[in-house]
Design a protein around this motif. Structure first.
Motif, mmCIF file in Angstrom:
data_model
loop_
_atom_site.group_PDB
_atom_site.id
_atom_site.type_symbol
_atom_site.label_atom_id
_atom_site.label_comp_id
_atom_site.label_asym_id
_atom_site.label_seq_id
_atom_site.Cartn_x
_atom_site.Cartn_y
_atom_site.Cartn_z
ATOM 1 N N LEU A 56 19.831 -4.917 42.887
ATOM 2 C CA LEU A 56 20.103 -4.547 41.495
ATOM 3 C C LEU A 56 20.841 -3.214 41.482
ATOM 4 C CD1 LEU A 56 19.330 -5.674 38.662
ATOM 5 C CD2 LEU A 56 17.510 -3.980 38.645
ATOM 6 N N THR A 57 21.984 -3.188 40.825
ATOM 7 C CA THR A 57 22.729 -1.937 40.725
ATOM 8 C C THR A 57 22.506 -1.326 39.342
ATOM 9 O OG1 THR A 57 24.658 -3.118 39.923
ATOM 10 C CG2 THR A 57 24.516 -2.793 42.312
ATOM 11 N N ALA A 58 22.918 -0.073 39.183
ATOM 12 C CA ALA A 58 22.693 0.620 37.905
ATOM 13 C C ALA A 58 23.293 -0.135 36.707
ATOM 14 C CB ALA A 58 23.221 2.055 37.986
ATOM 15 N N PRO B 48 34.057 -4.099 41.731
ATOM 16 C CA PRO B 48 33.425 -4.257 40.403
ATOM 17 C C PRO B 48 32.269 -5.252 40.342
ATOM 18 C CG PRO B 48 35.834 -4.553 40.307
ATOM 19 C CD PRO B 48 35.433 -4.627 41.740
ATOM 20 N N GLY B 49 31.927 -5.944 41.437
ATOM 21 C CA GLY B 49 30.771 -6.845 41.421
ATOM 22 C C GLY B 49 30.912 -7.930 40.363
ATOM 23 N N ASN B 50 29.960 -7.996 39.460
ATOM 24 C CA ASN B 50 29.995 -8.999 38.387
ATOM 25 C C ASN B 50 30.914 -8.596 37.229
ATOM 26 O OD1 ASN B 50 28.119 -10.638 39.678
ATOM 27 N ND2 ASN B 50 26.387 -9.577 38.729
ATOM 28 N N GLU C 289 39.008 -5.732 44.556
ATOM 29 C CA GLU C 289 37.839 -6.547 44.911
ATOM 30 C C GLU C 289 38.175 -7.435 46.100
ATOM 31 O OE1 GLU C 289 34.467 -6.981 43.931
ATOM 32 O OE2 GLU C 289 34.755 -8.154 45.759
ATOM 33 N N ILE C 290 37.277 -7.470 47.074
ATOM 34 C CA ILE C 290 37.554 -8.259 48.280
ATOM 35 C C ILE C 290 37.111 -9.714 48.117
ATOM 36 C CG2 ILE C 290 35.398 -7.843 49.569
ATOM 37 C CD1 ILE C 290 37.307 -7.137 51.976
ATOM 38 N N GLY C 291 36.117 -9.971 47.295
ATOM 39 C CA GLY C 291 35.569 -11.329 47.172
ATOM 40 C C GLY C 291 36.298 -12.136 46.103
ATOM 41 N N ALA D 229 33.878 3.954 40.898
ATOM 42 C CA ALA D 229 33.311 3.081 41.933
ATOM 43 C C ALA D 229 31.811 3.332 41.999
ATOM 44 C CB ALA D 229 33.953 3.365 43.282
ATOM 45 N N ASN D 230 31.042 2.292 41.796
ATOM 46 C CA ASN D 230 29.588 2.391 41.917
ATOM 47 C C ASN D 230 29.140 1.471 43.046
ATOM 48 O OD1 ASN D 230 26.938 3.295 40.843
ATOM 49 N ND2 ASN D 230 26.655 1.100 40.518
ATOM 50 N N GLU D 231 28.410 2.015 43.991
ATOM 51 C CA GLU D 231 27.945 1.245 45.152
ATOM 52 C C GLU D 231 29.100 0.513 45.844
ATOM 53 O OE1 GLU D 231 24.271 -0.552 45.705
ATOM 54 O OE2 GLU D 231 23.392 0.170 43.845
#
Ligand code: SAH
Length: 372
Positions: free
Chosen positions: A59-61, A96-98, A125-127, A163-165
């Motif tokens: 879980l990120t912030a 950016p994740g989700n 984003e790499i994914g 950038a977060n995490e």
């Protein structure tokens, strides 16, 4: 019928090590995270998951609370004004994740005149599957991003980077102090399974080792993210070409501690780092003192690091929580829990730090004034 990979990443790494000898922790991390077939991001993509969030692995912030992205968004708007409200400008996010952070930031800045019209949203984003999630999250708030492979590919313009995490994903090498010398920790094979060991060779000197650990006693562990200098250099070049700032938030201590911070997390539980590579997220703490030193050497102005809790406090997170609770009294308990999660010393408030790297000759960024 579709061809299927029958070998696991563990099997492939064991075969590779049998042929070429042990690999570094950084090589192991690179495979476990980024292997195109069996790496963590590829595996999660195959399952149609991101890994980030309450139902994922960690879980990120921004996933814990909308307040995080909202305050980061207002921070960006404030710093855009500090830059003189340039139009256009790059609003860039790394990893950016989700897409939750940027979506919350975008929603919160709707009220800032001219900000949305001026912003060119650039995502790194790499994914591939995460890009789809980001597109979806951002379309819901009316934002249209562009994806670039690397931060130096953004158009020439003033730039705000967030950038977060992200930096905690950079693969690290580990060096252990043993009998007064530094040996590299390696991943080899023992009894048919992956196992940690050490290099025969010792480091010839301490050039590679963080200065705080020079001459450290036996038992100390030095961690070195080899890609960090290139990252800082690219950022410095960009922020020299046009004014801007980078807000980097991650977990890691303000001082170099000399411990082992490599961790694997699966379904919110810490698991063995060598167990089933590709099935767990692998991260290491960011070496903030090294990041600060590299940034200064590259000519950037540095503010922080400041603990995430103190930074969010300075930006008015308590007031934001009170306003949200007032609007939705039925959700007040949950909002209070989110506030605690983001800011408390035993939660994300101290373990996470925020640092701001800027072009020269700008005033202190919001939330860093008192700590500058
Ligand atoms: N910032 C998000 C997600 C953090 S997880 C949040 O706070 O919720 C790390 C993110 O960085 C993921 O989106 C991952 O796919 C991305 N990432 C990791 N390594 C990367 C790399 N080398 N280049 C680009 N993106 C990367």
């Amino acid at each position: 019928m579709e061809a299927r990979a029958v070998t696991t990443l563990t099997d492939r790494l064991i075969a590779l090590i049998a042929q070429n000898g042990p690999i570094t922790v950084a090589q192991y991390m690179t495979s476990a995270l980024y292997d195109p077939l069996n790496g963590y991001y590829a595996v999660r993509a195959g399952l149609g998951e991101s890994g980030v969030g309450a139902d994922g692995d960690f879980l990120t912030a921004p996933e814990a609370s909308q307040m995080f992205g909202e305050l980061v968004g207002l921070w960006c708007a404030q710093e855009w004004m500090t830059l003189g409200s340039p139009a256009p400008f790059n609003l860039m996010e790394l990893g950016p994740g989700n897409g939750t952070l940027m979506a919350d930031a975008w929603r919160a800045t709707k009220i800032v005149p001219g900000f949305h019209a001026a912003a060119r949203l650039q995502l790194v984003e790499i994914g591939a599957h995460l890009k789809e999630r980001q597109a979806h999250a951002l379309s819901k708030v009316g934002a249209t991003p562009t994806w670039i492979a690397h931060l130096d590919e953004a158009p020439g313009a003033p730039t705000l980077v967030i950038a977060n995490e992200f930096l905690d994903c950079l693969p690290i090498r580990q060096f252990f102090r043993i009998e007064g010398r530094w040996r590299e920790r390696l991943v080899g094979v023992k009894d048919g399974a992956l196992a940690f060991g050490f290099s025969h060779e010792v480091l010839p000197d301490e050039t590679l080792i963080p200065p705080a650990l020079h001459g450290a006693p036996d038992g100390a562990i030095a961690e070195v993210a080899s890609a960090l200098p290139a990252f800082v250099a690219t950022l410095a070049l960009r922020l020299a070409q046009a004014p801007g700032r980078a807000l980097l938030i991650d977990y890691g201590a303000q001082q170099t501690t000399g411990g082992d911070t490599l961790q694997a997390v699966r379904k919110h539980q810490r698991v063995d780092v060598l167990d089933t590579p590709g099935s767990a997220d692998l991260t290491a703490h960011v070496d903030f003192p090294r990041l600060v030193a590299l940034a200064r050497d590259a000519g950037l102005a540095v503010h922080g690091p400041v603990p995430q809790g103190a930074w969010l406090d300075a930006l008015g997170v308590k007031e934001r929580a009170a306003a949200l609770a007032k609007a939705r009294p039925d959700k007040a308990g949950g909002i209070d829990a989110q506030l605690h999660r983001l800011t408390a010393g035993d939660q994300m408030g101290v373990l996470f730090n925020a640092v701001c790297l800027s072009s020269r000759d700008l005033p202190p960024p919001a939330g860093f004034e008192k700590m500058a």
